[in-house]
Scaffold this active site. Structure first.
Site, PDB file in Angstrom:
ATOM      1  N   GLN A  78     -19.781   2.627 -10.276  1.00  0.00           N
ATOM      2  CA  GLN A  78     -19.042   3.645  -9.543  1.00  0.00           C
ATOM      3  C   GLN A  78     -19.801   4.017  -8.271  1.00  0.00           C
ATOM      4  O   GLN A  78     -19.316   4.753  -7.441  1.00  0.00           O
ATOM      5  CB  GLN A  78     -18.859   4.900 -10.413  1.00  0.00           C
ATOM      6  CG  GLN A  78     -18.026   4.680 -11.655  1.00  0.00           C
ATOM      7  CD  GLN A  78     -18.048   5.917 -12.552  1.00  0.00           C
ATOM      8  OE1 GLN A  78     -17.469   6.944 -12.211  1.00  0.00           O
ATOM      9  NE2 GLN A  78     -18.786   5.822 -13.639  1.00  0.00           N
ATOM     10  N   ASN A  79     -21.023   3.493  -8.155  1.00  0.00           N
ATOM     11  CA  ASN A  79     -21.866   3.873  -7.032  1.00  0.00           C
ATOM     12  C   ASN A  79     -21.466   3.157  -5.740  1.00  0.00           C
ATOM     13  O   ASN A  79     -21.011   2.022  -5.775  1.00  0.00           O
ATOM     14  CB  ASN A  79     -23.342   3.605  -7.364  1.00  0.00           C
ATOM     15  CG  ASN A  79     -23.809   4.544  -8.450  1.00  0.00           C
ATOM     16  OD1 ASN A  79     -23.189   5.565  -8.718  1.00  0.00           O
ATOM     17  ND2 ASN A  79     -24.907   4.186  -9.099  1.00  0.00           N
ATOM     18  N   ARG A 132     -25.328   9.461   4.337  1.00  0.00           N
ATOM     19  CA  ARG A 132     -25.498   8.839   3.015  1.00  0.00           C
ATOM     20  C   ARG A 132     -26.037   7.417   3.199  1.00  0.00           C
ATOM     21  O   ARG A 132     -26.949   6.989   2.499  1.00  0.00           O
ATOM     22  CB  ARG A 132     -24.182   8.767   2.233  1.00  0.00           C
ATOM     23  CG  ARG A 132     -23.440  10.039   1.957  1.00  0.00           C
ATOM     24  CD  ARG A 132     -23.990  10.830   0.771  1.00  0.00           C
ATOM     25  NE  ARG A 132     -25.225  11.494   1.132  1.00  0.00           N
ATOM     26  CZ  ARG A 132     -25.306  12.487   2.017  1.00  0.00           C
ATOM     27  NH1 ARG A 132     -24.235  12.913   2.644  1.00  0.00           N
ATOM     28  NH2 ARG A 132     -26.464  13.041   2.298  1.00  0.00           N
ATOM     29  N   HIS A 167     -15.763   2.159  -6.427  1.00  0.00           N
ATOM     30  CA  HIS A 167     -15.498   3.229  -5.451  1.00  0.00           C
ATOM     31  C   HIS A 167     -15.954   2.863  -4.047  1.00  0.00           C
ATOM     32  O   HIS A 167     -16.166   3.736  -3.202  1.00  0.00           O
ATOM     33  CB  HIS A 167     -16.152   4.542  -5.916  1.00  0.00           C
ATOM     34  CG  HIS A 167     -15.546   5.057  -7.182  1.00  0.00           C
ATOM     35  ND1 HIS A 167     -16.235   5.839  -8.066  1.00  0.00           N
ATOM     36  CD2 HIS A 167     -14.320   4.892  -7.718  1.00  0.00           C
ATOM     37  CE1 HIS A 167     -15.446   6.131  -9.093  1.00  0.00           C
ATOM     38  NE2 HIS A 167     -14.288   5.569  -8.908  1.00  0.00           N
ATOM     39  N   GLY A 200     -25.768   6.582 -16.855  1.00  0.00           N
ATOM     40  CA  GLY A 200     -25.791   7.582 -15.793  1.00  0.00           C
ATOM     41  C   GLY A 200     -24.457   7.929 -15.181  1.00  0.00           C
ATOM     42  O   GLY A 200     -24.343   8.061 -13.960  1.00  0.00           O
ATOM     43  N   THR A 201     -23.437   8.098 -16.019  1.00  0.00           N
ATOM     44  CA  THR A 201     -22.157   8.595 -15.517  1.00  0.00           C
ATOM     45  C   THR A 201     -21.650   9.696 -16.448  1.00  0.00           C
ATOM     46  O   THR A 201     -21.730   9.559 -17.662  1.00  0.00           O
ATOM     47  CB  THR A 201     -21.089   7.487 -15.392  1.00  0.00           C
ATOM     48  OG1 THR A 201     -19.834   8.091 -15.064  1.00  0.00           O
ATOM     49  CG2 THR A 201     -20.940   6.671 -16.658  1.00  0.00           C
ATOM     50  N   SER A 202     -21.123  10.757 -15.876  1.00  0.00           N
ATOM     51  CA  SER A 202     -20.625  11.888 -16.681  1.00  0.00           C
ATOM     52  C   SER A 202     -19.257  11.566 -17.278  1.00  0.00           C
ATOM     53  O   SER A 202     -18.726  12.327 -18.071  1.00  0.00           O
ATOM     54  CB  SER A 202     -20.491  13.125 -15.777  1.00  0.00           C
ATOM     55  OG  SER A 202     -19.560  12.835 -14.735  1.00  0.00           O
ATOM     56  N   TYR A 225     -20.897  10.222   5.667  1.00  0.00           N
ATOM     57  CA  TYR A 225     -21.269   8.931   5.069  1.00  0.00           C
ATOM     58  C   TYR A 225     -22.322   8.191   5.892  1.00  0.00           C
ATOM     59  O   TYR A 225     -23.081   7.393   5.347  1.00  0.00           O
ATOM     60  CB  TYR A 225     -20.025   8.082   4.822  1.00  0.00           C
ATOM     61  CG  TYR A 225     -19.225   8.576   3.637  1.00  0.00           C
ATOM     62  CD1 TYR A 225     -17.993   9.202   3.816  1.00  0.00           C
ATOM     63  CD2 TYR A 225     -19.717   8.459   2.342  1.00  0.00           C
ATOM     64  CE1 TYR A 225     -17.272   9.686   2.733  1.00  0.00           C
ATOM     65  CE2 TYR A 225     -19.007   8.946   1.252  1.00  0.00           C
ATOM     66  CZ  TYR A 225     -17.782   9.548   1.461  1.00  0.00           C
ATOM     67  OH  TYR A 225     -17.087  10.049   0.374  1.00  0.00           O
ATOM     68  N   ASP A 241     -23.826   2.960  -3.413  1.00  0.00           N
ATOM     69  CA  ASP A 241     -25.076   2.360  -2.930  1.00  0.00           C
ATOM     70  C   ASP A 241     -25.148   0.898  -3.360  1.00  0.00           C
ATOM     71  O   ASP A 241     -24.446   0.484  -4.277  1.00  0.00           O
ATOM     72  CB  ASP A 241     -26.297   3.143  -3.440  1.00  0.00           C
ATOM     73  CG  ASP A 241     -26.504   3.033  -4.949  1.00  0.00           C
ATOM     74  OD1 ASP A 241     -26.525   4.060  -5.643  1.00  0.00           O
ATOM     75  OD2 ASP A 241     -26.629   1.883  -5.451  1.00  0.00           O
TER      76      ASP A 241
HETATM   77  N1  LIG Z   1     -25.468   6.657  -5.835  1.00  0.00           N
HETATM   78  C1  LIG Z   1     -24.198   6.749  -5.480  1.00  0.00           C
HETATM   79  O1  LIG Z   1     -23.607   5.831  -4.943  1.00  0.00           O
HETATM   80  C2  LIG Z   1     -23.474   8.058  -5.790  1.00  0.00           C
HETATM   81  C3  LIG Z   1     -24.170   9.272  -5.858  1.00  0.00           C
HETATM   82  C4  LIG Z   1     -23.431  10.427  -6.156  1.00  0.00           C
HETATM   83  C5  LIG Z   1     -22.056  10.371  -6.394  1.00  0.00           C
HETATM   84  N2  LIG Z   1     -21.435   9.158  -6.300  1.00  0.00           N
HETATM   85  C6  LIG Z   1     -19.960   9.112  -6.519  1.00  0.00           C
HETATM   86  O2  LIG Z   1     -19.552  10.257  -7.225  1.00  0.00           O
HETATM   87  C7  LIG Z   1     -18.894   9.934  -8.462  1.00  0.00           C
HETATM   88  C8  LIG Z   1     -19.647  10.679  -9.524  1.00  0.00           C
HETATM   89  O3  LIG Z   1     -19.415  10.311 -10.812  1.00  0.00           O
HETATM   90  P1  LIG Z   1     -20.648   9.867 -11.726  1.00  0.00           P
HETATM   91  O4  LIG Z   1     -20.199   9.983 -13.136  1.00  0.00           O
HETATM   92  O5  LIG Z   1     -21.170   8.580 -11.239  1.00  0.00           O
HETATM   93  O6  LIG Z   1     -21.771  10.946 -11.395  1.00  0.00           O
HETATM   94  P2  LIG Z   1     -21.989  12.417 -11.969  1.00  0.00           P
HETATM   95  O7  LIG Z   1     -22.876  13.111 -11.018  1.00  0.00           O
HETATM   96  O8  LIG Z   1     -20.695  13.012 -12.353  1.00  0.00           O
HETATM   97  O9  LIG Z   1     -22.793  12.152 -13.330  1.00  0.00           O
HETATM   98  C9  LIG Z   1     -24.114  11.664 -13.235  1.00  0.00           C
HETATM   99  C10 LIG Z   1     -24.623  11.499 -14.650  1.00  0.00           C
HETATM  100  O10 LIG Z   1     -25.930  10.962 -14.553  1.00  0.00           O
HETATM  101  C11 LIG Z   1     -26.776  11.627 -15.464  1.00  0.00           C
HETATM  102  N3  LIG Z   1     -28.144  11.511 -14.974  1.00  0.00           N
HETATM  103  C12 LIG Z   1     -28.836  12.362 -14.182  1.00  0.00           C
HETATM  104  N4  LIG Z   1     -30.097  11.866 -13.960  1.00  0.00           N
HETATM  105  C13 LIG Z   1     -30.160  10.666 -14.625  1.00  0.00           C
HETATM  106  C14 LIG Z   1     -31.168   9.674 -14.790  1.00  0.00           C
HETATM  107  N5  LIG Z   1     -32.364   9.785 -14.223  1.00  0.00           N
HETATM  108  N6  LIG Z   1     -30.910   8.581 -15.532  1.00  0.00           N
HETATM  109  C15 LIG Z   1     -29.684   8.427 -16.140  1.00  0.00           C
HETATM  110  N7  LIG Z   1     -28.662   9.332 -16.013  1.00  0.00           N
HETATM  111  C16 LIG Z   1     -28.911  10.440 -15.264  1.00  0.00           C
HETATM  112  C17 LIG Z   1     -26.232  13.044 -15.556  1.00  0.00           C
HETATM  113  O11 LIG Z   1     -26.587  13.609 -16.811  1.00  0.00           O
HETATM  114  C18 LIG Z   1     -24.723  12.810 -15.434  1.00  0.00           C
HETATM  115  O12 LIG Z   1     -24.131  12.618 -16.710  1.00  0.00           O
HETATM  116  C19 LIG Z   1     -19.041   8.462  -8.628  1.00  0.00           C
HETATM  117  O13 LIG Z   1     -17.799   7.999  -8.894  1.00  0.00           O
HETATM  118  C20 LIG Z   1     -19.583   7.912  -7.345  1.00  0.00           C
HETATM  119  O14 LIG Z   1     -18.649   7.190  -6.611  1.00  0.00           O
HETATM  120  C21 LIG Z   1     -22.100   8.015  -6.005  1.00  0.00           C
END
Ligand SMILES: NC(=O)c1ccc[n+]([C@@H]2O[C@H](COP(=O)([O-])OP(=O)(O)OC[C@H]3O[C@@H](n4cnc5c(N)ncnc54)[C@H](O)[C@@H]3O)[C@@H](O)[C@H]2O)c1
Length: 229
Positions: free
Chosen positions: A85-86, A55, A103, A171-173, A52, A88
């Site tokens: 959920q991010n 990160r 998170h 942008g969440t799966s 982290y 950042d």
């Molecule tokens: N930035 C961060 O803080 C970060 C980064 C990675 C993972 N995480 C953690 O991991 C977990 C992952 O779950 P999640 O659902 O957030 O991530 P995920 O990786 O499971 O899903 C990401 C989603 O974003 C989509 N995507 C990719 N590029 C994109 C773009 N340019 N614009 C819009 N959408 C786009 C993908 O198709 C996908 O559906 C989160 O709960 C989080 O806590 C956080």
């Protein structure tokens, strides 16, 4: 009118922060079991801390993108809440005032002792060390909710989403639970929108208007839609 944005890793992808799923379940070349579970912390707190720290360093060097700024600017004309959920802090750095982190927030640490979520410690730089202790003398750990841990902000987020007139998912799966279950609370929303370039692989969004676009494209389309209401 209350607009609630629910964002995930895809929101920050165009800022250069990798999403989670794209790397075959690996997060930055680390197995989740090794860096993002309570067992991982017990087994090797130095590895988790270092993971982290890198990160955090990356996030500090990263700028918000057009989508973050568009959401922040919308606050000038409408009541906007962001639930993310991010870990950042790009929403805040773009100017969003009402941001709820489900998170955790990488800019903070918390105690690894019994009172973990009692107090969050703002970090002065990117490098947390084993010598950094909480007020009760326990080692500080990154303020990140690990897989399998409870999500302290869940109920507060559900309350905000219940009162949304417009609900926008970006942008969440929708595969990480319990967070993904929050979309069920948006049943009072007149308009529900989802923005994701891979929207066709996301389930449970039949009653959403879908933009199969990136965040920087799709958020602007969604905001234009809001302005017409
Ligand atoms: N930035 C961060 O803080 C970060 C980064 C990675 C993972 N995480 C953690 O991991 C977990 C992952 O779950 P999640 O659902 O957030 O991530 P995920 O990786 O499971 O899903 C990401 C989603 O974003 C989509 N995507 C990719 N590029 C994109 C773009 N340019 N614009 C819009 N959408 C786009 C993908 O198709 C996908 O559906 C989160 O709960 C989080 O806590 C956080």
């Amino acid at each position: 009118m209350k607009v609630v944005f629910f964002s995930g890793a895809g929101m920050s992808a165009e800022s250069g922060i990798g999403t989670f799923r794209d790397k075959g379940g690996l997060w930055e070349n680390h197995r989740i079991e090794d860096v993002a579970t309570p067992e991982a912390w017990k087994r090797n707190p130095d590895l988790v801390t270092e993971f982290y720290n890198l990160r955090r360093k990356k996030i500090i060097e990263t700028e918000p993108n057009k989508a973050h700024f568009a959401i922040a600017q919308l606050e000038n004309i409408i009541d906007v809440h962001v639930i993310t959920q991010n870990i950042d802090d790009l929403h805040e750095r773009a100017g969003s005032k009402k941001v709820l982190h489900l998170h955790g927030n990488i800019k903070y640490a918390k105690s690894s002792g019994p009172n973990q979520d009692k107090k969050y410690y703002l970090l002065k730089n990117w490098n947390l060390t084993k010598h950094d202790l909480c007020d009760e003398g326990y080692r500080l750990r990154p303020h990140v909710v690990s897989f399998g841990e409870s999500v302290p902000a869940f109920d507060e987020a559900a309350e905000i989403i219940k009162n949304a007139d417009i609900f926008i998912v970006i942008g969440t799966s929708l595969q990480v639970y319990p967070a993904a279950g929050l979309i069920q609370y948006a049943n009072n929303a007149k308009t529900k929108i989802l923005v994701d370039p891979n929207a066709n692989s996301i389930n449970g969004i039949d009653d959403f208007k879908v933009y199969s676009n990136t965040a920087t494209e799709g958020v602007l389309l969604a905001i234009n839609e809001i302005k017409k209401i």
